[in-house]
Design an enzyme around this catalytic site. Sequence first.
Site, PDB file in Angstrom:
ATOM      1  N   HIS A 137       0.866  -1.180   0.000  1.00  0.00           N
ATOM      2  CA  HIS A 137       0.000   0.000   0.000  1.00  0.00           C
ATOM      3  C   HIS A 137       0.907   1.236   0.000  1.00  0.00           C
ATOM      4  O   HIS A 137       2.026   1.175   0.524  1.00  0.00           O
ATOM      5  CB  HIS A 137      -0.842  -0.045   1.274  1.00  0.00           C
ATOM      6  CG  HIS A 137      -1.917   0.997   1.372  1.00  0.00           C
ATOM      7  ND1 HIS A 137      -1.665   2.275   1.786  1.00  0.00           N
ATOM      8  CD2 HIS A 137      -3.251   0.941   1.108  1.00  0.00           C
ATOM      9  CE1 HIS A 137      -2.808   2.967   1.789  1.00  0.00           C
ATOM     10  NE2 HIS A 137      -3.780   2.180   1.387  1.00  0.00           N
ATOM     11  N   ASP A 214       2.843  -4.866   8.054  1.00  0.00           N
ATOM     12  CA  ASP A 214       1.632  -4.067   7.880  1.00  0.00           C
ATOM     13  C   ASP A 214       0.448  -5.032   7.965  1.00  0.00           C
ATOM     14  O   ASP A 214       0.187  -5.798   7.037  1.00  0.00           O
ATOM     15  CB  ASP A 214       1.703  -3.363   6.511  1.00  0.00           C
ATOM     16  CG  ASP A 214       0.395  -2.673   6.145  1.00  0.00           C
ATOM     17  OD1 ASP A 214      -0.617  -2.841   6.859  1.00  0.00           O
ATOM     18  OD2 ASP A 214       0.389  -1.968   5.118  1.00  0.00           O
ATOM     19  N   GLN A 217      -4.834  -5.382   6.801  1.00  0.00           N
ATOM     20  CA  GLN A 217      -5.876  -6.263   6.238  1.00  0.00           C
ATOM     21  C   GLN A 217      -5.928  -7.608   6.959  1.00  0.00           C
ATOM     22  O   GLN A 217      -6.585  -8.531   6.484  1.00  0.00           O
ATOM     23  CB  GLN A 217      -5.617  -6.485   4.734  1.00  0.00           C
ATOM     24  CG  GLN A 217      -5.702  -5.230   3.901  1.00  0.00           C
ATOM     25  CD  GLN A 217      -7.100  -4.612   3.879  1.00  0.00           C
ATOM     26  OE1 GLN A 217      -8.097  -5.274   4.167  1.00  0.00           O
ATOM     27  NE2 GLN A 217      -7.179  -3.340   3.553  1.00  0.00           N
ATOM     28  N   LYS A 240     -10.662  -0.868  10.279  1.00  0.00           N
ATOM     29  CA  LYS A 240     -10.784  -2.050   9.412  1.00  0.00           C
ATOM     30  C   LYS A 240     -11.129  -3.288  10.228  1.00  0.00           C
ATOM     31  O   LYS A 240     -11.169  -4.399   9.720  1.00  0.00           O
ATOM     32  CB  LYS A 240      -9.474  -2.273   8.645  1.00  0.00           C
ATOM     33  CG  LYS A 240      -9.172  -1.161   7.625  1.00  0.00           C
ATOM     34  CD  LYS A 240      -7.962  -1.507   6.805  1.00  0.00           C
ATOM     35  CE  LYS A 240      -7.328  -0.328   6.119  1.00  0.00           C
ATOM     36  NZ  LYS A 240      -8.079   0.171   4.969  1.00  0.00           N
ATOM     37  N   CYS A 378      -4.778   2.510  -3.729  1.00  0.00           N
ATOM     38  CA  CYS A 378      -3.525   2.982  -3.104  1.00  0.00           C
ATOM     39  C   CYS A 378      -2.393   1.984  -3.283  1.00  0.00           C
ATOM     40  O   CYS A 378      -1.516   1.861  -2.412  1.00  0.00           O
ATOM     41  CB  CYS A 378      -3.703   3.317  -1.627  1.00  0.00           C
ATOM     42  SG  CYS A 378      -4.774   4.732  -1.372  1.00  0.00           S
TER      43      CYS A 378
END
Length: 420
Positions: A137, A214, A217, A240, A378
């Site tokens: 991202h 990261d 998600q 999220k 993104c």
Amino acid sequence: MKVAAETIAPLTSKDTLDVGRIRADFPILNRKVNGKPLVYLDNAATTQKPSVVVESLRRYYLEENSNIHRGVHYLSQKATEGYEGTRKKMRTFINAPDAHEIIFVRGTTEGINLVAHSFVRERIKPGEEILITGMEHHSNIVPWQIVCEMTGAHLRVVPINDKGEIIMEEYEKRLTPKVKFVSIVHISNSLGTVNPVKQMIEMAHAHDIPVLIDGAQTVSHKKVDVQDLDCDFFVFSGHKMFGPTGIGILFGKSEYLEQMPPYQGGGDMIKSVTFEKTIYNDLPYKFEAGTPNIAGVIALGSAVDYINGIGLDSIYAYEQDLLAYATAAVLGVDGLRIIGTAKNKSAVISFMLEDVHPHDIGTIIDAEGVAIRTGHHCTQPVMQRFGIPATARASFAVYNTKDEVDALIRGIDKARKVFQ
Ligand code: 7TS
């Protein structure tokens, strides 16, 4: 090119969720959009919020509003308890060794920027390297480019294959003595790929290179254990995972957080201040300058309770079943091609429909009440890798159903008929 449905990993356990009950917790799912029942398939951008999370915000502002860490009065203590209570819940949620390794930030983006400036920029030298992958991202690209500009370091990228998987031999090759930091996405937001981060961390650690994951998600879909992964930093966003916007978590190993200078100066992050010298506060407060998003933190605690109430193993199994169903269904549409066909995938389907522009697909589908995202998500370098301007992306959460997949397919069919 069509991709065989068998490329999707088979189910490992049965659907055991009462999705009807879960849906009842999300009032927004009952609304209509453009006269049709809302089908919300943009969960990678942000998830909807259950009533308990909204109620938590309401209760804080209407019944318990006060600043934290500064008052002996009842309300301040109550707010502090709620705020610090969430920190403990987050520690358990990702199995961090210590609650002081949980830093409240605005979200994934701020977490990465904090590590980029307080950790990597502090130690990296001209000519040294930061390693990321080809599916990051922008939040996990641009902060490193800024650090490189400021320090004379170089950004290196591990390429991905046609399925949207990291090419592990290329990763290994790039782990040279010049690399001082590795930052990788756990689950790709535009491809759905679940990366073998545990193995990648082990490989980097063999060269004494710290690793940031990261997890934006990951956290509402798959269990995370930062001790098992042995990652040095792990970042994610509350919004999220059914929580509010503007709040997220940075986990960092104490040994690193202790050495890092503060990211911002201000109230709460100090032990004492004179004009000559300031002594910084202990962890985690050293990194939490100013009045934080107290309501957001407290409501994030409710979101974690909510996820735990369902169970991440059940969520994962349910979503894998939905992914298999949706993948087979979209591949039944003439001229449809999936971008991102990794063996290990999360419930995200990015697709192209012959030469129909994804924005046109999104618009037609929206008229049917179905919310999907179209664009580069993104991840412009991913679009460049696949030679496309954009994709249409359906991303699922635990409250989505097979009926909603069918509504998506009807929408795509309609778009196909309009534009062909
Ligand atoms: N990393 C990944 C993998 C993401 O998917 C996102 C947001 C971020 C970082 C940034 O998170 P933030 O909460 O700090 O903004 N992804 C998306 C998306 O897919 N569509 O909108 C935002």
